[in-house]
Design a protein around this motif. Structure first.
Motif, PDB file in Angstrom:
ATOM      1  N   LEU A 184       0.849  -1.235   0.030  1.00  0.00           N
ATOM      2  CA  LEU A 184       0.012   0.220  -0.003  1.00  0.00           C
ATOM      3  C   LEU A 184       1.033   1.290  -0.077  1.00  0.00           C
ATOM      4  CD1 LEU A 184      -2.521  -0.834   2.617  1.00  0.00           C
ATOM      5  CD2 LEU A 184      -2.566  -1.713   0.242  1.00  0.00           C
ATOM      6  N   ASN A 185       0.630   2.258  -0.558  1.00  0.00           N
ATOM      7  CA  ASN A 185       1.097   3.628  -0.778  1.00  0.00           C
ATOM      8  C   ASN A 185       0.728   4.327   0.495  1.00  0.00           C
ATOM      9  OD1 ASN A 185      -1.356   5.043  -1.039  1.00  0.00           O
ATOM     10  ND2 ASN A 185      -1.170   4.567  -3.207  1.00  0.00           N
ATOM     11  N   PRO A 186       1.307   5.148   0.960  1.00  0.00           N
ATOM     12  CA  PRO A 186       1.225   6.281   2.283  1.00  0.00           C
ATOM     13  C   PRO A 186      -0.416   6.512   2.298  1.00  0.00           C
ATOM     14  CG  PRO A 186       3.184   6.838   1.521  1.00  0.00           C
ATOM     15  CD  PRO A 186       2.645   6.137   0.367  1.00  0.00           C
ATOM     16  N   LYS A 187      -0.989   6.926   1.242  1.00  0.00           N
ATOM     17  CA  LYS A 187      -2.144   7.343   1.579  1.00  0.00           C
ATOM     18  C   LYS A 187      -3.293   6.021   1.809  1.00  0.00           C
ATOM     19  CE  LYS A 187      -6.247   9.379  -1.204  1.00  0.00           C
ATOM     20  NZ  LYS A 187      -6.773   9.831  -2.604  1.00  0.00           N
ATOM     21  N   GLN A 188      -2.923   4.951   1.063  1.00  0.00           N
ATOM     22  CA  GLN A 188      -3.714   3.872   1.416  1.00  0.00           C
ATOM     23  C   GLN A 188      -3.359   3.276   2.989  1.00  0.00           C
ATOM     24  OE1 GLN A 188      -2.107   1.606  -1.830  1.00  0.00           O
ATOM     25  NE2 GLN A 188      -4.140   1.296  -2.765  1.00  0.00           N
ATOM     26  N   LEU A 193      -5.621   2.738   8.688  1.00  0.00           N
ATOM     27  CA  LEU A 193      -5.458   3.208  10.254  1.00  0.00           C
ATOM     28  C   LEU A 193      -6.815   3.694  10.359  1.00  0.00           C
ATOM     29  CD1 LEU A 193      -1.885   4.422  10.318  1.00  0.00           C
ATOM     30  CD2 LEU A 193      -2.929   2.354  10.911  1.00  0.00           C
ATOM     31  N   GLU A 194      -7.323   4.638   9.774  1.00  0.00           N
ATOM     32  CA  GLU A 194      -8.845   5.160   9.917  1.00  0.00           C
ATOM     33  C   GLU A 194      -9.790   4.080  10.026  1.00  0.00           C
ATOM     34  OE1 GLU A 194      -9.831   7.803   6.811  1.00  0.00           O
ATOM     35  OE2 GLU A 194      -8.218   9.370   7.059  1.00  0.00           O
ATOM     36  N   MET A 195      -9.610   2.790   9.343  1.00  0.00           N
ATOM     37  CA  MET A 195     -10.640   1.942   9.395  1.00  0.00           C
ATOM     38  C   MET A 195     -10.573   1.066  10.811  1.00  0.00           C
ATOM     39  SD  MET A 195     -10.952  -0.012   5.819  1.00  0.00           S
ATOM     40  CE  MET A 195      -9.260  -0.243   5.711  1.00  0.00           C
ATOM     41  N   PHE A 196      -9.509   1.503  11.414  1.00  0.00           N
ATOM     42  CA  PHE A 196      -9.261   0.823  12.631  1.00  0.00           C
ATOM     43  C   PHE A 196      -9.756   1.567  14.088  1.00  0.00           C
ATOM     44  CE2 PHE A 196      -7.306  -2.471  10.226  1.00  0.00           C
ATOM     45  CZ  PHE A 196      -7.524  -3.811  11.001  1.00  0.00           C
ATOM     46  N   GLY A 198     -11.181   3.210  17.029  1.00  0.00           N
ATOM     47  CA  GLY A 198     -11.841   2.784  18.186  1.00  0.00           C
ATOM     48  C   GLY A 198     -11.787   1.112  18.146  1.00  0.00           C
ATOM     49  N   ASN A 199     -10.867   0.585  17.498  1.00  0.00           N
ATOM     50  CA  ASN A 199     -10.821  -0.949  17.805  1.00  0.00           C
ATOM     51  C   ASN A 199      -9.672  -1.347  18.628  1.00  0.00           C
ATOM     52  OD1 ASN A 199      -9.857  -3.642  16.902  1.00  0.00           O
ATOM     53  ND2 ASN A 199     -11.242  -3.530  15.017  1.00  0.00           N
ATOM     54  N   THR A 200      -9.765  -2.335  19.311  1.00  0.00           N
ATOM     55  CA  THR A 200      -8.729  -2.620  20.422  1.00  0.00           C
ATOM     56  C   THR A 200      -7.588  -2.953  19.663  1.00  0.00           C
ATOM     57  OG1 THR A 200     -10.486  -3.600  21.749  1.00  0.00           O
ATOM     58  CG2 THR A 200      -8.305  -4.106  22.191  1.00  0.00           C
ATOM     59  N   ALA A 201      -7.472  -3.425  18.461  1.00  0.00           N
ATOM     60  CA  ALA A 201      -6.445  -3.921  17.771  1.00  0.00           C
ATOM     61  C   ALA A 201      -5.623  -2.539  16.985  1.00  0.00           C
ATOM     62  CB  ALA A 201      -6.528  -4.904  16.862  1.00  0.00           C
ATOM     63  N   ALA A 202      -6.142  -1.342  17.165  1.00  0.00           N
ATOM     64  CA  ALA A 202      -5.591  -0.187  16.476  1.00  0.00           C
ATOM     65  C   ALA A 202      -4.304   0.126  16.933  1.00  0.00           C
ATOM     66  CB  ALA A 202      -6.532   1.004  17.044  1.00  0.00           C
ATOM     67  N   LEU A 203      -3.973  -0.029  17.966  1.00  0.00           N
ATOM     68  CA  LEU A 203      -2.521   0.308  18.405  1.00  0.00           C
ATOM     69  C   LEU A 203      -1.581  -0.550  18.034  1.00  0.00           C
ATOM     70  CD1 LEU A 203      -0.408   2.072  20.228  1.00  0.00           C
ATOM     71  CD2 LEU A 203      -1.021   0.923  22.068  1.00  0.00           C
ATOM     72  N   PRO A 204      -1.505  -1.846  18.158  1.00  0.00           N
ATOM     73  CA  PRO A 204      -0.684  -2.605  17.641  1.00  0.00           C
ATOM     74  C   PRO A 204      -0.469  -2.483  16.115  1.00  0.00           C
ATOM     75  CG  PRO A 204      -2.193  -4.051  18.502  1.00  0.00           C
ATOM     76  CD  PRO A 204      -2.345  -2.656  19.035  1.00  0.00           C
ATOM     77  N   ILE A 205      -1.471  -2.419  15.318  1.00  0.00           N
ATOM     78  CA  ILE A 205      -1.555  -2.219  13.934  1.00  0.00           C
ATOM     79  C   ILE A 205      -1.058  -0.912  13.309  1.00  0.00           C
ATOM     80  CG2 ILE A 205      -3.280  -1.790  12.001  1.00  0.00           C
ATOM     81  CD1 ILE A 205      -4.992  -4.019  12.870  1.00  0.00           C
TER      82      ILE A 205
END
Length: 390
Positions: A184-188, A193-196, A198-205
């Motif tokens: 993925l390019n930087p924009k993708q 990251l926007e899709m995550f 509020g998700n608990t997995a957001a930080l490690p991702i």
């Protein structure tokens, strides 16, 4: 002294060997020479027998009656103390589910194991019903792992004096097609990251997406290795999952130990996470599970590696983006950095690779724009068409 015996219409070499208790016994070895063709084959068989006896006398390797299956079973028990739990879990699964049952049925002695026997095994696992659920064949990559397990076990057999050579050393395994992941390019990456949110997995991702951390590095990160004052993050441990649980382990390689600057966005995210943990600790009291890990649930429980992988797969499948794997975020960081002009050496240090060759050979995907830029640069070296000057 070695002799030859006519058996089943073939000449067998009979040599004298010592068993594991030091007692002499005979060992019969088929020369594959037919016994019907007069004295010529018998003479040739005697020469083979003499050569086999001479080779044995020079090595004095004990002749054991242990079968291949029994040896692998015994080796697996001993290997448990030497291997990481996750690694042992992988070895045990392959050995107990596939390798040992196959050779148990063959009832083959360890000392009789040949390269062709191993290649027969590898071919058998390419059959349509070779998976445990009988719904397909094992992949070439999985068979390659079986080969590595077998080879390691047989090397130990050499060390123990049970065999002279490792038949797996020259065995041919199925060719593994090279995996070509998308990046993925930087924009993708920002879209991911926007899709995550509020998700608990957001930080490690987020750590994987911005730093190119391995999954185990992100989840194994501890507060003692986060320096807010100097704004530094140190990778000093990894969180592995296997054998029924999670456990801390050393980084993958020596070069995986690394300290990286804390970018502003990560400083804000980590500061917020630390404050959240403190609030939850105050609210839950004794119900809060104490640890020093950065990536945790609201009650302090560790976020497991497998959970993060499942969440990433679930979210990415619902998007319009390429269906990349979690580990491919690491590829994205490498590729985008290289396309931005950073050298393989710089990127290798950022990712914790032992060599820039790893970075360039396995993780870099030069973009079309980069190739066009190179093309334009080369063309710019010439004021006119270079072919006009011939």
């Amino acid at each position: 002294m070695a002799t030859v015996v006519d058996k089943n219409k073939k000449w067998y070499a009979v040599i004298h060997v010592l068993d594991e208790h030091g007692k002499r016994k005979q060992k019969w070895i088929c020369t594959e020479l037919p016994s019907r063709n007069g004295k010529a084959n018998k003479t040739a068989a005697k020469k083979i027998a003499a050569q086999l006896q001479e080779e044995y006398d020079q090595t004095k390797t004990p002749c054991t009656s242990i079968t291949v299956a029994a040896y692998f079973t015994e080796w697996l028990k001993q290997a448990k103390a030497e291997l990481r739990p996750k690694t042992f879990h992988s070895y045990r699964g392959d050995m107990e589910n596939h390798i040992i049952p196959y050779f148990e049925e063959k009832k083959m002695l360890l000392q009789d194991l040949r390269t062709v026997d191993l290649e027969d095994y590898y071919r058998s696992k390419l059959q349509a019903d070779s998976r445990l659920d009988c719904k397909g064949a094992l992949s070439a990559q999985t068979i390659k792992h079986h080969h590595q397990h077998i080879s390691k076990a047989l090397n130990d057999a050499i060390r123990r004096g049970l065999i002279l050579a490792n038949p797996a050393a020259v065995a041919r395994t199925p060719k593994v097609p090279r995996f070509k992941s998308e990046y993925l390019n930087p924009k993708q990456v920002s879209e991911v990251l926007e899709m995550f949110t509020g998700n608990t997995a957001a930080l490690p991702i987020t750590l994987c997406a911005l730093y190119g951390f391995r999954r185990s590095e992100a989840i194994g990160l501890q507060w003692k290795n986060v320096d807010f004052q100097r704004r530094l993050i140190t990778i000093a441990a990894t969180m592995q999952q296997g054998g029924g649980g999670c456990y801390l382990a050393e980084p993958k390689t020596e070069s995986s130990y690394r300290t990286l600057p804390m970018m502003d966005s990560i400083y804000a995210i980590l500061s917020e996470q630390k404050e959240r943990q403190q609030r939850n600790r105050a609210v839950l009291g004794q119900g809060y599970i104490e640890s020093d890990f950065v990536c945790t649930w609201d009650d302090g429980r560790l976020i497991t590696p497998d959970y993060v992988t499942r969440e990433f797969h679930k979210v990415i499948q619902k998007s319009q983006l390429p269906a990349i794997r979690l580990h491919d975020l690491r590829h994205c960081v490498a590729s985008n950095l290289l396309n931005s002009g950073y050298s393989p050496t710089d990127v290798a240090a950022w990712l914790g690779h032992s060599s820039p060759n790893t970075t360039f050979g396995y993780y870099a995907h030069a973009s079309k724009a980069s190739k066009e830029h190179i093309s334009n640069a080369v063309q710019g070296w010439f004021d006119t068409n270079p072919l006009d000057n011939r």
